[in-house]
Design an enzyme around this catalytic site. Sequence first.
Site, PDB file in Angstrom:
ATOM      1  N   ASN A   7      -2.216  -3.257 -10.298  1.00 31.46           N
ATOM      2  CA  ASN A   7      -4.319  -3.311  -9.455  1.00 31.46           C
ATOM      3  C   ASN A   7      -4.469  -1.513 -10.381  1.00 31.46           C
ATOM      4  OD1 ASN A   7      -5.822  -1.219  -7.976  1.00 31.46           O
ATOM      5  ND2 ASN A   7      -5.012  -3.192  -6.312  1.00 31.46           N
ATOM      6  N   HIS A  10      -7.169   2.969  -9.216  1.00 35.14           N
ATOM      7  CA  HIS A  10      -7.031   3.682  -8.842  1.00 35.14           C
ATOM      8  C   HIS A  10      -7.188   4.536 -10.311  1.00 35.14           C
ATOM      9  CE1 HIS A  10      -6.332   4.200  -4.997  1.00 35.14           C
ATOM     10  NE2 HIS A  10      -5.048   3.512  -4.347  1.00 35.14           N
ATOM     11  N   HIS A  50      -9.993  -4.029  -6.298  1.00 35.19           N
ATOM     12  CA  HIS A  50     -10.955  -4.450  -5.481  1.00 35.19           C
ATOM     13  C   HIS A  50     -12.186  -3.586  -5.682  1.00 35.19           C
ATOM     14  CE1 HIS A  50     -10.132  -3.290  -0.675  1.00 35.19           C
ATOM     15  NE2 HIS A  50     -11.390  -4.145  -0.825  1.00 35.19           N
ATOM     16  N   ARG A  52     -14.913  -2.610  -2.919  1.00 34.83           N
ATOM     17  CA  ARG A  52     -14.828  -1.804  -2.135  1.00 34.83           C
ATOM     18  C   ARG A  52     -16.584  -2.079  -1.220  1.00 34.83           C
ATOM     19  NH1 ARG A  52     -10.300  -0.419   0.589  1.00 34.83           N
ATOM     20  NH2 ARG A  52     -11.078  -0.112   2.019  1.00 34.83           N
ATOM     21  N   ARG A  56     -15.906   2.927  -3.461  1.00 39.05           N
ATOM     22  CA  ARG A  56     -15.565   4.090  -3.281  1.00 39.05           C
ATOM     23  C   ARG A  56     -15.157   5.052  -4.882  1.00 39.05           C
ATOM     24  NH1 ARG A  56     -10.461   4.548   0.720  1.00 39.05           N
ATOM     25  NH2 ARG A  56     -12.378   3.480   2.168  1.00 39.05           N
ATOM     26  N   GLU A  77     -10.129  -8.491  -5.307  1.00 42.25           N
ATOM     27  CA  GLU A  77      -9.474  -8.481  -4.149  1.00 42.25           C
ATOM     28  C   GLU A  77     -10.701  -8.136  -3.924  1.00 42.25           C
ATOM     29  OE1 GLU A  77      -6.903  -4.972  -2.611  1.00 42.25           O
ATOM     30  OE2 GLU A  77      -5.357  -5.454  -3.954  1.00 42.25           O
ATOM     31  N   THR A 108      -6.273  -0.198   1.609  1.00 37.92           N
ATOM     32  CA  THR A 108      -6.121  -1.555   2.728  1.00 37.92           C
ATOM     33  C   THR A 108      -5.191  -1.127   3.552  1.00 37.92           C
ATOM     34  OG1 THR A 108      -6.546  -2.608   1.122  1.00 37.92           O
ATOM     35  CG2 THR A 108      -5.946  -4.205   2.608  1.00 37.92           C
ATOM     36  N   GLU A 158      -0.184 -13.180   0.040  1.00 42.40           N
ATOM     37  CA  GLU A 158      -0.001 -11.723  -0.536  1.00 42.40           C
ATOM     38  C   GLU A 158       0.797 -11.464   0.979  1.00 42.40           C
ATOM     39  OE1 GLU A 158      -1.518  -9.915  -3.461  1.00 42.40           O
ATOM     40  OE2 GLU A 158      -1.364  -7.993  -2.864  1.00 42.40           O
ATOM     41  N   HIS A 197       1.787  -3.564  -2.096  1.00 41.67           N
ATOM     42  CA  HIS A 197       1.221  -2.360  -0.934  1.00 41.67           C
ATOM     43  C   HIS A 197       2.678  -1.804  -1.343  1.00 41.67           C
ATOM     44  CE1 HIS A 197      -1.846  -0.617   1.714  1.00 41.67           C
ATOM     45  NE2 HIS A 197      -1.127  -0.145   1.506  1.00 41.67           N
TER      46      HIS A 197
HETATM   47  N1  PXP Z   1      -2.244  -5.639  -3.226  1.00 43.91           N
HETATM   48  C1  PXP Z   1      -3.309  -5.375  -1.797  1.00 43.91           C
HETATM   49  C2  PXP Z   1      -4.064  -6.660  -1.229  1.00 43.91           C
HETATM   50  C3  PXP Z   1      -3.861  -4.280  -1.466  1.00 43.91           C
HETATM   51  O1  PXP Z   1      -4.747  -3.363  -0.604  1.00 43.91           O
HETATM   52  C4  PXP Z   1      -3.766  -2.941  -2.277  1.00 43.91           C
HETATM   53  C5  PXP Z   1      -3.964  -1.421  -2.287  1.00 43.91           C
HETATM   54  O2  PXP Z   1      -5.002  -1.776  -2.814  1.00 43.91           O
HETATM   55  C6  PXP Z   1      -2.261  -3.763  -3.403  1.00 43.91           C
HETATM   56  C7  PXP Z   1      -1.704  -4.499  -3.163  1.00 43.91           C
HETATM   57  C8  PXP Z   1      -1.291  -2.610  -3.921  1.00 43.91           C
HETATM   58  O3  PXP Z   1      -0.926  -1.545  -3.251  1.00 43.91           O
HETATM   59  P1  PXP Z   1      -0.130  -0.265  -3.831  1.00 43.91           P
HETATM   60  O4  PXP Z   1      -1.385   0.340  -4.038  1.00 43.91           O
HETATM   61  O5  PXP Z   1       0.327   0.143  -2.551  1.00 43.91           O
HETATM   62  O6  PXP Z   1       0.873  -0.378  -4.610  1.00 43.91           O
END
Ligand code: PXP
Length: 244
Positions: A7, A10, A50, A52, A56, A77, A108, A158, A197
């Site tokens: 992901n 960031h 994601h 959003r 953001r 996402e 999330t 998931e 997550h």
């Molecule tokens: N899976 C989903 C559905 C999420 O919303 C997120 C956070 O954006 C992640 C995975 C990744 O989480 P993390 O950044 O804590 O690894």
Amino acid sequence: MIKLGVNIDHIATLRQARYAGMIDSPNCEPDIAAAASACERAGASGITVHLRADRRHIQDRDVFRLRNSIMTKLNLEMGNTPEIVETALRVLPDEVCLVPENRQEITTEGGLNVTRHFKALKQTVQRLHTAGIRVSMFIEADAMQIQASGETGADTVELHTGAFANLSADLQQDEVDRLEAAARFAQERGLLVNAGHGINYLNVRLLTRIPQWNEFNIGHSIVSRAISIGLENAVRLMLERLKN
Ligand code: PXP
């Protein structure tokens, strides 16, 4: 072996901190598509972003660019809102992961309430499937939510690993057992089972003992590690953890 979806939200967070509204600037960095390529070169099986409602971090343009540049798999996402569903149908990602979305949250926070929003979710699953997009539901490790996810026609669940990640190490085993029971229940219903997550380089070891996993989606920890060792190395290091 468990697959790794990275992901990269960031990476966009860092760009937006300086270049929000100026992503056409020649100075704009870091480059999202270049980051996705680095993850793929290191062996990631897919890239997750994601989009959003408040935009953001990831912007619409990023998603369209990634659609063209990604060689592995684009997992989008998103919340189940008309505007975002329309965007997904234009982008045509390989996979959509439906998530709950709350504007105030930092990330999330919980899983989707599939039983409560069953009708709307089922309609969206059907529309996405008609467009050839696979669908995953981001849910808590709960039998009712898994059952309802299967009944929407989703391909994958998931499981939210946030509760596990936030526990102290001595309490994590109970949560692993709960996740394992849920993963088994989902697999028995023909669903692929992913996790996401709060997964990091330390806690991932305990999770990998569960045999049902298809894929982990990991963002914050890999992007954080990339600051010191580079993105490709950070992805490779996580892949080694998944192998062991
Ligand atoms: N899976 C989903 C559905 C999420 O919303 C997120 C956070 O954006 C992640 C995975 C990744 O989480 P993390 O950044 O804590 O690894």
